[in-house]
Scaffold this motif. Structure first.
Motif, PDB file in Angstrom:
ATOM      1  N   GLN A 122       0.803  -1.213   0.000  1.00  0.00           N
ATOM      2  CA  GLN A 122       0.000   0.000   0.000  1.00  0.00           C
ATOM      3  C   GLN A 122       0.839   1.267   0.000  1.00  0.00           C
ATOM      4  OE1 GLN A 122      -2.110   0.236   3.867  1.00  0.00           O
ATOM      5  NE2 GLN A 122      -0.408  -0.945   4.716  1.00  0.00           N
ATOM      6  N   HIS A 123       0.182   2.372  -0.385  1.00  0.00           N
ATOM      7  CA  HIS A 123       0.827   3.679  -0.315  1.00  0.00           C
ATOM      8  C   HIS A 123       0.362   4.404   0.945  1.00  0.00           C
ATOM      9  CE1 HIS A 123      -3.047   4.981  -1.821  1.00  0.00           C
ATOM     10  NE2 HIS A 123      -2.847   4.412  -3.002  1.00  0.00           N
ATOM     11  N   ILE A 124       1.003   5.519   1.233  1.00  0.00           N
ATOM     12  CA  ILE A 124       0.754   6.233   2.493  1.00  0.00           C
ATOM     13  C   ILE A 124      -0.674   6.769   2.614  1.00  0.00           C
ATOM     14  CG2 ILE A 124       1.488   8.179   3.928  1.00  0.00           C
ATOM     15  CD1 ILE A 124       4.320   7.756   2.823  1.00  0.00           C
ATOM     16  N   PRO A 125      -1.245   7.396   1.565  1.00  0.00           N
ATOM     17  CA  PRO A 125      -2.623   7.863   1.711  1.00  0.00           C
ATOM     18  C   PRO A 125      -3.596   6.736   2.065  1.00  0.00           C
ATOM     19  CG  PRO A 125      -1.614   8.942  -0.162  1.00  0.00           C
ATOM     20  CD  PRO A 125      -0.660   7.878   0.292  1.00  0.00           C
ATOM     21  N   TYR A 126      -3.413   5.576   1.458  1.00  0.00           N
ATOM     22  CA  TYR A 126      -4.300   4.459   1.799  1.00  0.00           C
ATOM     23  C   TYR A 126      -4.064   4.021   3.237  1.00  0.00           C
ATOM     24  CZ  TYR A 126      -6.686  -0.019   1.861  1.00  0.00           C
ATOM     25  OH  TYR A 126      -7.524  -1.049   2.192  1.00  0.00           O
ATOM     26  N   LEU A 127      -2.808   3.974   3.652  1.00  0.00           N
ATOM     27  CA  LEU A 127      -2.463   3.601   5.023  1.00  0.00           C
ATOM     28  C   LEU A 127      -3.121   4.547   6.025  1.00  0.00           C
ATOM     29  CD1 LEU A 127      -0.718   1.962   7.075  1.00  0.00           C
ATOM     30  CD2 LEU A 127       1.119   3.583   6.617  1.00  0.00           C
ATOM     31  N   ASP A 128      -3.015   5.837   5.753  1.00  0.00           N
ATOM     32  CA  ASP A 128      -3.617   6.842   6.649  1.00  0.00           C
ATOM     33  C   ASP A 128      -5.131   6.702   6.688  1.00  0.00           C
ATOM     34  OD1 ASP A 128      -1.099   7.815   7.188  1.00  0.00           O
ATOM     35  OD2 ASP A 128      -1.235   9.498   5.783  1.00  0.00           O
ATOM     36  N   SER A 129      -5.723   6.491   5.510  1.00  0.00           N
ATOM     37  CA  SER A 129      -7.175   6.340   5.425  1.00  0.00           C
ATOM     38  C   SER A 129      -7.638   5.093   6.178  1.00  0.00           C
ATOM     39  CB  SER A 129      -7.598   6.249   3.955  1.00  0.00           C
ATOM     40  OG  SER A 129      -8.973   5.968   3.837  1.00  0.00           O
ATOM     41  N   PHE A 130      -6.895   4.001   6.046  1.00  0.00           N
ATOM     42  CA  PHE A 130      -7.247   2.750   6.715  1.00  0.00           C
ATOM     43  C   PHE A 130      -7.188   2.922   8.229  1.00  0.00           C
ATOM     44  CE2 PHE A 130      -6.824  -1.532   8.312  1.00  0.00           C
ATOM     45  CZ  PHE A 130      -7.587  -2.303   7.446  1.00  0.00           C
ATOM     46  N   ASN A 131      -6.142   3.573   8.701  1.00  0.00           N
ATOM     47  CA  ASN A 131      -6.024   3.825  10.144  1.00  0.00           C
ATOM     48  C   ASN A 131      -7.215   4.612  10.670  1.00  0.00           C
ATOM     49  OD1 ASN A 131      -3.611   2.491  10.795  1.00  0.00           O
ATOM     50  ND2 ASN A 131      -2.349   4.239  10.233  1.00  0.00           N
ATOM     51  N   ALA A 132      -7.602   5.636   9.914  1.00  0.00           N
ATOM     52  CA  ALA A 132      -8.708   6.498  10.337  1.00  0.00           C
ATOM     53  C   ALA A 132     -10.031   5.740  10.366  1.00  0.00           C
ATOM     54  CB  ALA A 132      -8.806   7.703   9.406  1.00  0.00           C
ATOM     55  N   GLU A 133     -10.234   4.888   9.371  1.00  0.00           N
ATOM     56  CA  GLU A 133     -11.506   4.176   9.263  1.00  0.00           C
ATOM     57  C   GLU A 133     -11.583   2.949  10.164  1.00  0.00           C
ATOM     58  OE1 GLU A 133     -12.004   3.234   5.162  1.00  0.00           O
ATOM     59  OE2 GLU A 133     -12.129   5.326   4.514  1.00  0.00           O
ATOM     60  N   GLN A 134     -10.460   2.280  10.371  1.00  0.00           N
ATOM     61  CA  GLN A 134     -10.464   1.019  11.112  1.00  0.00           C
ATOM     62  C   GLN A 134      -9.936   1.132  12.542  1.00  0.00           C
ATOM     63  OE1 GLN A 134     -11.745  -1.770   9.793  1.00  0.00           O
ATOM     64  NE2 GLN A 134     -12.191  -0.774   7.836  1.00  0.00           N
ATOM     65  N   GLY A 135      -9.385   2.290  12.888  1.00  0.00           N
ATOM     66  CA  GLY A 135      -8.839   2.457  14.232  1.00  0.00           C
ATOM     67  C   GLY A 135      -7.559   1.685  14.463  1.00  0.00           C
ATOM     68  N   THR A 136      -6.830   1.385  13.388  1.00  0.00           N
ATOM     69  CA  THR A 136      -5.567   0.649  13.494  1.00  0.00           C
ATOM     70  C   THR A 136      -4.414   1.608  13.782  1.00  0.00           C
ATOM     71  OG1 THR A 136      -5.524   0.703  11.070  1.00  0.00           O
ATOM     72  CG2 THR A 136      -6.222  -1.345  12.120  1.00  0.00           C
ATOM     73  N   HIS A 137      -3.247   1.047  14.055  1.00  0.00           N
ATOM     74  CA  HIS A 137      -2.097   1.856  14.474  1.00  0.00           C
ATOM     75  C   HIS A 137      -0.867   1.488  13.651  1.00  0.00           C
ATOM     76  CE1 HIS A 137      -4.914   1.215  17.825  1.00  0.00           C
ATOM     77  NE2 HIS A 137      -4.662   2.469  18.144  1.00  0.00           N
ATOM     78  N   LEU A 138      -1.012   1.606  12.333  1.00  0.00           N
ATOM     79  CA  LEU A 138       0.050   1.211  11.421  1.00  0.00           C
ATOM     80  C   LEU A 138       0.841   2.426  10.966  1.00  0.00           C
ATOM     81  CD1 LEU A 138      -2.088  -1.255   9.266  1.00  0.00           C
ATOM     82  CD2 LEU A 138      -0.706  -1.772  11.284  1.00  0.00           C
ATOM     83  N   VAL A 139       2.155   2.237  10.781  1.00  0.00           N
ATOM     84  CA  VAL A 139       3.015   3.359  10.386  1.00  0.00           C
ATOM     85  C   VAL A 139       3.935   2.928   9.244  1.00  0.00           C
ATOM     86  CG1 VAL A 139       2.994   4.412  12.675  1.00  0.00           C
ATOM     87  CG2 VAL A 139       4.774   2.739  12.102  1.00  0.00           C
ATOM     88  N   ASN A 140       4.439   3.947   8.562  1.00  0.00           N
ATOM     89  CA  ASN A 140       5.358   3.745   7.451  1.00  0.00           C
ATOM     90  C   ASN A 140       6.770   3.493   7.983  1.00  0.00           C
ATOM     91  OD1 ASN A 140       7.017   4.015   5.187  1.00  0.00           O
ATOM     92  ND2 ASN A 140       6.778   6.245   5.105  1.00  0.00           N
ATOM     93  N   ALA A 141       7.357   2.350   7.588  1.00  0.00           N
ATOM     94  CA  ALA A 141       8.726   2.035   8.007  1.00  0.00           C
ATOM     95  C   ALA A 141       9.736   2.298   6.899  1.00  0.00           C
ATOM     96  CB  ALA A 141       8.817   0.568   8.436  1.00  0.00           C
TER      97      ALA A 141
END
Length: 309
Positions: A122-141
């Motif tokens: 995935q790319h960063i915008p999708y990662l950020d969107s997923f975190n916001a919608e799902q309440g997850t705590h994923l970050v870019n390494a």
């Protein structure tokens, strides 16, 4: 007389001891000889060209001592790139275990749960969107590559052939749909609200001169409707899976210099707090190496481009 008798007893005893000692020595010599013979006989019983039992045992021990990194990935190009990295990592004592997924949800959930160390899809915008919608705590390494978004032919081969009522299929997830719509706007097919950018949805179309219909589908499904729609707008990995080449087949695609291409860099994602783990840092280092960059450039015909930073 007593002295002679005592002397005879002593001599006799010494003879017996001597004989016993010789017998023991002979026995020990036989054992040693047998052990040496056995060792020689079993030293190399392997077939020519195959590893010996000793080498197999050594290899098994080395494998068991390797440190493990688990990662979830989409099959193309991410898992393919990871397979190249796996070889390099193995030489440095790491066992990269790759699990492939065909959707954009489960790879994040298994990292959030801790079942898998990282993901690459995935790319960063999708990662950020997923975190916001799902309440997850994923970050870019670490950013690894980007995939130019493209418009590909379905029942029509050129954008000049667009007619009223034509259907164009796009991904339906928030960030990828916006990216697809922006690409359609860049090619004068639709017009979006001013400044809507990466938040764009079909509801933000303010002008549709060709009267096209936008069909929203789960990203993995878009390429499957190619025979049914005029055009499809695809992520780079799904274009590859569908057999498309960016350079040869796309009727339009994002420039490598575009802001979108830079924004949508594909990353290694981990659960927050794990980004500095030894294995994750080593993985990112290898994926950004010259060997992997060369593999990407030689393999994907512009559909995948190494991220330089």
């Amino acid at each position: 007389m007593k002295k002679k008798l005592l002397k005879a007893v002593v001599v006799g005893t010494l003879v017996v001891v001597s004989l016993v000692g010789c017998k023991k020595a002979d026995k020990n010599d036989t054992q040693t000889s047998t052990e040496v013979k056995t060792e020689v006989e079993t030293e190399d019983t392997s077939v020519a060209g195959e590893p010996s039992e000793k080498e197999k045992a050594s290899t098994t021990k080395e494998d068991s001592e390797k440190k493990v990194i688990t990662i979830a990935a989409s099959s193309t190009p991410h898992a393919e790139i990871l397979e190249q990295a796996k070889t390099i990592l193995a030489e440095e004592g790491w066992d990269l275990q790759i699990t492939e997924f065909s959707d954009y949800v489960q790879p994040n959930l298994v990292v959030e749960s801790g079942d898998i160390d990282a993901n690459y899809f995935q790319h960063i915008p999708y990662l950020d969107s997923f975190n916001a919608e799902q309440g997850t705590h994923l970050v870019n390494a670490g950013g690894i590559h980007y995939e130019p978004f493209g418009i590909y032919p379905g029942t029509k081969n050129d954008l000049s052939e667009i007619a009223k009522g034509d259907v164009i299929a796009v991904p339906n997830d928030t960030t990828n749909e916006a990216r697809a719509l922006l690409l359609l706007q860049d090619n004068n097919i639709i017009t979006l609200k001013d400044g809507i950018g990466l938040e764009a949805t079909v509801n933000d179309i303010v002008d549709n001169p060709y009267g096209v219909k936008i069909q929203e589908l789960e990203a993995a499904q878009v390429s499957r409707v190619v025979p049914e729609v005029a055009f499809v707008v695809l992520n780079g990995n799904y274009a590859l899976e569908a057999g498309f080449s960016v350079g040869k087949d796309a009727v339009a695609y994002e420039s490598s210099e575009s802001e979108a291409a830079k924004t949508y860099v594909n990353v290694i994602a981990v659960k927050e707090g794990n980004e500095n783990n030894e294995g994750i840092k080593k993985l990112v280092e290898v994926l950004k190496s010259d060997e992997i960059k060369k593999f990407i450039k030689d393999t994907y015909d512009g559909a995948v481009v190494p991220f330089e930073n």
